[in-house]
Motif scaffolding. Sequence first.
Motif, mmCIF file in Angstrom:
data_model
loop_
_atom_site.group_PDB
_atom_site.id
_atom_site.type_symbol
_atom_site.label_atom_id
_atom_site.label_comp_id
_atom_site.label_asym_id
_atom_site.label_seq_id
_atom_site.Cartn_x
_atom_site.Cartn_y
_atom_site.Cartn_z
ATOM 1 N N ALA A 183 42.441 40.401 49.347
ATOM 2 C CA ALA A 183 41.368 40.389 50.355
ATOM 3 C C ALA A 183 40.307 39.344 50.020
ATOM 4 O O ALA A 183 39.821 38.628 50.902
ATOM 5 C CB ALA A 183 40.745 41.779 50.466
ATOM 6 N N LEU A 184 39.954 39.236 48.734
ATOM 7 C CA LEU A 184 38.953 38.240 48.335
ATOM 8 C C LEU A 184 39.481 36.814 48.524
ATOM 9 O O LEU A 184 38.714 35.915 48.900
ATOM 10 C CB LEU A 184 38.513 38.457 46.891
ATOM 11 C CG LEU A 184 37.622 39.671 46.649
ATOM 12 C CD1 LEU A 184 37.305 39.817 45.167
ATOM 13 C CD2 LEU A 184 36.344 39.599 47.475
ATOM 14 N N THR A 192 28.198 34.061 45.150
ATOM 15 C CA THR A 192 29.289 33.099 45.274
ATOM 16 C C THR A 192 30.624 33.829 45.122
ATOM 17 O O THR A 192 30.661 35.016 44.775
ATOM 18 C CB THR A 192 29.212 32.026 44.164
ATOM 19 O OG1 THR A 192 29.385 32.688 42.900
ATOM 20 C CG2 THR A 192 27.888 31.269 44.192
ATOM 21 N N ALA A 193 31.700 33.097 45.324
ATOM 22 C CA ALA A 193 33.028 33.659 45.078
ATOM 23 C C ALA A 193 33.125 34.125 43.629
ATOM 24 O O ALA A 193 33.707 35.174 43.334
ATOM 25 C CB ALA A 193 34.106 32.628 45.401
ATOM 26 N N SER A 194 32.533 33.374 42.707
ATOM 27 C CA SER A 194 32.573 33.748 41.296
ATOM 28 C C SER A 194 31.856 35.066 41.037
ATOM 29 O O SER A 194 32.321 35.889 40.242
ATOM 30 C CB SER A 194 31.960 32.632 40.439
ATOM 31 O OG SER A 194 32.015 32.983 39.083
ATOM 32 N N SER A 195 30.737 35.301 41.706
ATOM 33 C CA SER A 195 30.042 36.579 41.504
ATOM 34 C C SER A 195 30.846 37.734 42.102
ATOM 35 O O SER A 195 30.833 38.843 41.560
ATOM 36 C CB SER A 195 28.613 36.533 42.051
ATOM 37 O OG SER A 195 28.565 36.233 43.424
ATOM 38 N N ALA A 205 40.092 34.006 43.261
ATOM 39 C CA ALA A 205 40.715 35.337 43.254
ATOM 40 C C ALA A 205 42.222 35.211 43.035
ATOM 41 O O ALA A 205 42.819 36.034 42.342
ATOM 42 C CB ALA A 205 40.414 36.060 44.563
ATOM 43 N N ALA A 206 42.829 34.174 43.599
ATOM 44 C CA ALA A 206 44.273 33.970 43.410
ATOM 45 C C ALA A 206 44.593 33.722 41.941
ATOM 46 O O ALA A 206 45.602 34.218 41.419
ATOM 47 C CB ALA A 206 44.763 32.807 44.276
ATOM 48 N N LEU A 207 43.741 32.975 41.253
ATOM 49 C CA LEU A 207 43.959 32.713 39.829
ATOM 50 C C LEU A 207 43.799 33.998 39.009
ATOM 51 O O LEU A 207 44.612 34.281 38.120
ATOM 52 C CB LEU A 207 43.000 31.632 39.331
ATOM 53 C CG LEU A 207 43.162 31.211 37.878
ATOM 54 C CD1 LEU A 207 44.563 30.693 37.591
ATOM 55 C CD2 LEU A 207 42.131 30.138 37.524
#
Length: 181
Positions: A29-30, A92-95, A143-145
Amino acid sequence: EGRTLAERLDDGLLPREEVVTLGMELLEALTELHGRDLVHGDLSPRNLILTSRGLRIVGMGVADRCGRRKQANSMFGDAWEAPELRNGARATASSDLFAAAAVLHRALKGEMQWGGLGGEDDPLASCLVQAMGSSPELRPASAALLRGRMLEALGTTTGKAADGRPEPIRTARRPEGAVDL
């Protein structure tokens, strides 16, 4: 339908298989959300609904285009919130990845562990702790990684898609009525 992960965790830890399924669904989902240049900004056990048809993420009112600052829930922040958010940085995506890893680690081990330091005897838990690095540079880039690293920690081989990313595995059916983000 369903109950929040917070309610479920009140009953105790999730079995490892459920944590893996939850992690795969959450990170899928992310991947979709971040691919649309959106961040959730408030992932926590109270915003994850476990249903018979799979995971449902709520609290999307905080979701916004990458780069905008979300309003803090309190002056002390949220336990699932990445350290940089507590210092006024933008979500962010990282958070989101920090929060996802923290939620999954809590469901797996029943405790929070900070700072991205290893030291876990369980490869999956160690992978999640590393994804909770104290700064975005210490976390997986996507998220894929993180999903791929979780699969590696589990000893699962998924093959590679044409673009080099791990091929997706389906762990649950898409809930009826689910909408694309």
